[in-house]
Design an enzyme around this catalytic site. Structure first.
Site, PDB file in Angstrom:
ATOM      1  N   GLY A  21       0.863  -1.021   0.331  1.00  0.00           N
ATOM      2  CA  GLY A  21      -0.034   0.018   0.108  1.00  0.00           C
ATOM      3  C   GLY A  21       0.984   1.450   0.089  1.00  0.00           C
ATOM      4  O   GLY A  21       1.993   1.040  -0.349  1.00  0.00           O
ATOM      5  N   GLY A  22       0.036   2.530   0.246  1.00  0.00           N
ATOM      6  CA  GLY A  22       1.358   3.221   0.484  1.00  0.00           C
ATOM      7  C   GLY A  22       2.106   3.694   0.974  1.00  0.00           C
ATOM      8  O   GLY A  22       3.120   4.221   1.080  1.00  0.00           O
ATOM      9  N   MET A  23       1.657   2.937   2.531  1.00  0.00           N
ATOM     10  CA  MET A  23       2.760   3.256   3.812  1.00  0.00           C
ATOM     11  C   MET A  23       3.378   1.860   3.863  1.00  0.00           C
ATOM     12  O   MET A  23       4.105   2.238   4.485  1.00  0.00           O
ATOM     13  CB  MET A  23       1.488   3.669   4.760  1.00  0.00           C
ATOM     14  N   GLY A  24       3.394   1.249   2.661  1.00  0.00           N
ATOM     15  CA  GLY A  24       4.576  -0.158   2.853  1.00  0.00           C
ATOM     16  C   GLY A  24       4.157  -1.124   2.514  1.00  0.00           C
ATOM     17  O   GLY A  24       2.842  -1.391   1.383  1.00  0.00           O
ATOM     18  N   VAL A  26       3.939  -5.360   3.150  1.00  0.00           N
ATOM     19  CA  VAL A  26       3.137  -6.522   4.265  1.00  0.00           C
ATOM     20  C   VAL A  26       3.813  -8.141   3.332  1.00  0.00           C
ATOM     21  O   VAL A  26       3.486  -8.602   2.806  1.00  0.00           O
ATOM     22  CB  VAL A  26       1.656  -6.573   4.548  1.00  0.00           C
ATOM     23  N   LYS A  41       5.231  -4.832   8.285  1.00  0.00           N
ATOM     24  CA  LYS A  41       5.079  -3.514   7.432  1.00  0.00           C
ATOM     25  C   LYS A  41       6.150  -2.970   6.515  1.00  0.00           C
ATOM     26  O   LYS A  41       6.729  -2.714   8.451  1.00  0.00           O
ATOM     27  CB  LYS A  41       4.386  -2.884   7.846  1.00  0.00           C
ATOM     28  N   ASP A 134      -7.375   8.935   9.384  1.00  0.00           N
ATOM     29  CA  ASP A 134      -7.972   8.453   7.637  1.00  0.00           C
ATOM     30  C   ASP A 134      -8.735   6.668   7.626  1.00  0.00           C
ATOM     31  O   ASP A 134      -8.247   5.841   7.082  1.00  0.00           O
ATOM     32  CB  ASP A 134      -6.416   7.703   7.092  1.00  0.00           C
TER      33      ASP A 134
END
Length: 896
Positions: A21-24, A26, A41, A134
């Site tokens: 995803g946008g933040m990492g 997994v 993550k 969010d």
């Protein structure tokens, strides 16, 4: 993916990729230390120099690790691998909420269940001043067993605690990762203030929650548009379509909750997620049929404003017309109203109903909430106990996970939390969710607690002790009462705060019967005053016709008028319940709310415990003596005599009796007006060791078995002790003592030389019930070092090395006379293990002998030397607490 399968990140071995995803990214991984699978993550190395990305990633780890709640993803660890940072979290099996929403609307019942769990998780985060910012279906995970988990706190905002005016903090404020005017969040789920780039607090999460709930019920996005700009304009200016217009089965009360969450102005939304939780809880308590049919449910108590000017003016005009009509009706009805109020008041009826325990379970102590709306119940099954809560307007009760081993629960004054004792600790748990919080140490036997409106808890624990006080926020416990030696007081217990939050009622034990009773004490002074004679806990309640103290006398529940201002009884007592089960030493058999809702155990006398013999197949083959309030007992080495502790239900004092099995006769062995229990025979049967509170704390005494001579003080100390084994050569007594610093430890008392006791096993775990093998080479004991009680064996007296004997939990080990078999209890199952002694210890596979379902709780037993017969403390059928009675408006009937 940037990490190869098999790569080690510290102790974590990557097994397979799960997604990105946008933040990492997994991955599924294995924790090699604890042999469990976890999720990792990873922030890719390409973002390592991106200060904003790295700061958000660290923010996610910091925010999530600060939370411990069943509806929030649990973070185990945070670290770096090369240039990449990673977060280690629990591995979840299931799917994102988005997957379900892609298939359309969620069933109303399921949507309410999900909503309640999401709101509970948000409430826990907001209580820690963490705002998610969010919240969206992609960050809501539904496990395979229906549990909801909130994910991804990468955009979370952590506000520092507010300080008093003029105060300063040495803790640096969390650095903001956004500047004012920056739009943060996901388009379509942002609040109006987020769209405008304004400061977003917890009410922003409430709006996003409303967007998700609407989508679950409607089956389509709440705010739509052909571009992100159009969606944001819709959030700022448009109202979503009415749910009931497209689906009349939607509950109007549920729609009101959604509308209030979606208010454009934060001031008009729910002002806390706790209030939101209660509103949803009110829905979840309704019967399934009403929710399925969409019938009207009770309205949310808060007013429901609207943001539409048309609706506002239209409703205002309608309100004026309605008010005028109501005025005319009121004037016309005035003569009838006067006549109505002049007539005699209607007679209030007493209402009773029953609550049954789950199958194969019994009830322990109970507590009605102060507002009389809920009942907290200890439910026991086998050796396990769990706290359940039953709202009186619901047909089912719900267990509170994390309360295993619970005893003596009591409520917070705001009805939102329950305190209880478990594992030698005083704990509390919030009804909105989350894990229990430990408040302080409370080793030994709990004797009740009470929680004041000022945030103070007073509780009792361990016989022979005064009462203690501790803040409801936790901390060190300190004495709040003093034992009065001039009155020969031997213990204080069962406190109950009065409405002023400073004075409290409590029960006093004394070696002198004339000094026992119910006293009133205070947080502000050590002075106490006796109110009445009763060996009972006491509740205070107020009703329209007066205030009362509620207590037990001779198994009869009594009420007596009480002036709470003067702290004096003002009238004669009267009977409320003719027969109830109440044991002043082991727990509460009744509870009364502040407004008079009564719950009690109607199963009757405590004199219904019976010693009974069973063979190895579990068949009852005989009984010993008469039924009674029997606590502990021990069989002599020659299997000819039983030492039995019998408790006087009127005085709560205990004495030891000796029962001759051959002649079927019994004689009293101890006579001191104290609590004498845990008898232990010498190997030759000439003496007994027991413990007694005659000098305050439980000390060890011994006495010749014939009863001749004086009781000899054998061991005195400041800690509670229980003798458990006497070596076959008569030289050592094994006992365990309860220590606030190390829980419970196994000690040995030599009966030769200077008789100085020494610790055999002293760790941070709880070790109890040590039993020496007949050849004195091995000591079996119970320890919870693995997280649950298990049976272990160590060499004696050196103590080096250990062997685990039980496989699925166990306690109360007993040896066969030849040392070739070891027995223990698993739940209520009697287990046997073949044993080989010698230079090393060898134990076979545990075998089930029989299920002792009829035994008391906890299971107390002993076994003959040949291992063929087992003596249990059993419950007479009618004495088992399988049903509770709840009474409303009892005072109306009781005073007639």
């Amino acid at each position: 993916m940037t990490i190869a399968v098999g790569t080690r990140l510290g102790p974590y071995e990557v097994i397979a990729p799960l997604g990105a995803g946008g933040m990492g990214e997994v991955y599924r991984a294995r924790d090699t230390r604890l042999n469990r699978e976890v999720a990792i993550k990873i922030l890719p190395a390409t973002f390592a120099n991106n200060e904003d990305r790295l700061r958000r990633f660290e923010q996610e780890a910091l925010a999530t690790s600060a939370l411990n709640h069943p509806n929030i993803l649990t973070v185990h660890d945070f670290g770096t691998h090369g240039d990449s940072a990673y977060i280690v979290a629990e591995l979840l099996e299931g799917e994102e909420l988005r997957v379900q929403l892609n298939n359309g609307a969620v069933a109303q019942r399921k949507a309410i269940d999900y909503a309640q769990q999401i709101a509970s998780g948000l409430a826990a985060a907001h209580a820690k001043t963490i705002v998610h910012r969010d919240l969206k279906p992609e960050n809501i995970f539904i496990t395979t067993d229906g549990r909801v988990k909130i994910l991804d706190f990468g955009l979370a905002k952590m506000k520092p605690p507010k300080l008093a005016a003029g105060a300063s903090s040495e803790v640096a404020t969390q650095k903001a990762i956004t500047d004012p005017g920056t739009v943060m969040g996901t388009v379509g789920y942002m609040s109006p203030e987020q769209v405008r780039g304004q400061e977003a607090d917890h009410r922003s999460d409430v709006f996003s929650f409303g967007v998700i709930l609407y989508e679950m019920l409607r089956g389509r996005r709440t705010f739509t548009g052909e571009s992100a700009i159009e969606v944001m304009n819709a959030i700022l200016k448009e109202e979503p379509e009415e749910l009931t217009e497209t689906n009349p089965r939607i509950s109007p009360a549920l729609e009101r909750i959604v509308h209030r969450c979606l208010e454009k102005n934060p001031e008009r939304r729910f002002q806390s997620t706790s209030d939101l939780c209660f509103a949803i809880e009110a829905l979840s308590m309704q019967s399934g049929s009403r929710l399925d049919t969409g019938a009207a449910l009770p309205a949310v108590t808060e007013s429901q404003p609207t943001s539409s000017k048309t609706r506002l003016f239209g409703n205002a005009r309608l309100a004026w017309i309605t008010a005028a009509l109501l005025l005319l009706v009121a004037l016309a009805a005035l003569p009838f109203a006067i006549a109505y109020f002049r007539r005699a008041p209607a007679e209030v009826e007493t209402v009773r109903f029953s609550i049954s325990a789950p199958e194969d379970a019994t009830f322990g102590p109970i507590a009605v909430s102060p507002d009389g709306r809920r009942l907290a119940m200890v439910v026991r099954s086998g050796n396990e106990s769990l706290l359940w809560v039953r709202p009186f307007n619901a047909v089912v009760a719900q267990p509170l996970r994390g309360t295993e081993g619970v005893n003596n629960p009591f409520w917070s004054p705001d009805n939102r939390s329950i305190a209880f004792f478990a594992g030698g600790k005083l704990k509390k748990i919030e009804l909105s969710g989350g894990s229990p919080q430990t408040l302080c140490d409370a080793p030994g036997h709990p004797f009740g607690g009470t929680w004041s409106r000022g945030g103070m808890i007073v509780f009792g624990h361990r016989p022979g002790n005064p009462l203690y006080r501790v803040s409801a926020a936790g901390g060190a416990a300190t004495e709040v009462t003093k034992l009065d030696q001039s009155r020969q007081e031997t213990g204080h217990r069962w406190p109950h705060f009065l409405p002023d939050g400073r004075h409290f009622l409590f029960s006093v034990d004394s070696a002198q019967s004339e000094n026992r009773g119910i006293y009133v004490g205070s947080l502000d002074t050590e002075e106490t005053t006796r109110l009445l004679v009763a060996n009972s806990s006491t509740n205070y309640m107020s009703s329209p016709d007066g205030s009362y103290l509620i207590f037990v006398r001779d198994e009869i529940l009594m009420a007596q008028p009480f002036d709470v201002e003067l702290l004096k009884l003002t009238g004669e007592p009267f009977r409320v319940v003719e027969r109830l089960r109440y044991n002043p030493g082991n727990g509460l058999g009744f509870s009364v709310s502040e407004n008079g809702v009564l719950a009690y155990d109607p199963s009757g006398s405590n004199e219904n415990l019976q010693l009974a013999w069973f063979d190895r197949a579990g068949k009852q083959v005989g009984v010993v003596g008469a039924a009674g309030n029997i606590s502990t007992f021990a069989l002599s080495a020659d299997d000819k005599r039983v030492a039995v502790t019998r408790v006087d239900s009127q005085t709560s004092q205990a004495d030891i009796w000796l029962h001759d099995l051959g002649r079927d006769t019994a004689s009293r062995f101890t006579f001191d007006p104290a609590f004498d229990d845990f008898p232990l025979w010498s190997p030759d049967g000439s003496r007994l060791v027991f413990r007694s509170t005659r000098e305050g704390i439980f000390d060890l005494y011994q006495k010749v078995a014939t009863g001749a001579g004086e009781d000899e003080l054998l061991l005195k100390s400041d800690l509670e002790k229980r003798p458990t084994s006497w070596s076959s050569d008569g030289r050592f007594i094994v006992y365990y003592q309860i220590d606030p610093k190390t829980k419970a430890d196994v000690w040995v008392l030599p009966l030769f030389g200077d008789r100085k006791p020494f610790p055999f096993l002293q760790t941070g775990a709880t070790e109890v019930s040590g039993r020496l093998s007949p050849d004195m080479k091995w000591l079996a004991y119970t320890s919870d070092e693995s997280g649950r009680p298990e049976i272990y064996v160590r060499p004696f007296p050196a103590g080096g090395g250990q062997w685990q004997v039980s496989k699925n939990g166990g306690g109360t080990a007993r040896w066969r006379r030849d040392g070739k078999e070891l027995f223990y209890i698993e739940g209520r199952k009697v287990m046997a293990v073949a044993v080989k002694g010698g230079a090393t210890f060898e134990a076979g596979t545990p075998q089930l002998l029989f299920d002792a379902r009829q035994s008391s709780q906890p299971v107390i037993y002993t076994v003959t030397g040949d291992g063929q017969r087992f003596l249990f403390n059993t419950l007479v059928e009618e004495a088992r607490s399988r049903q509770l009675t709840v009474v409303l408006n009892w005072a109306a009937e009781g005073k007639r």
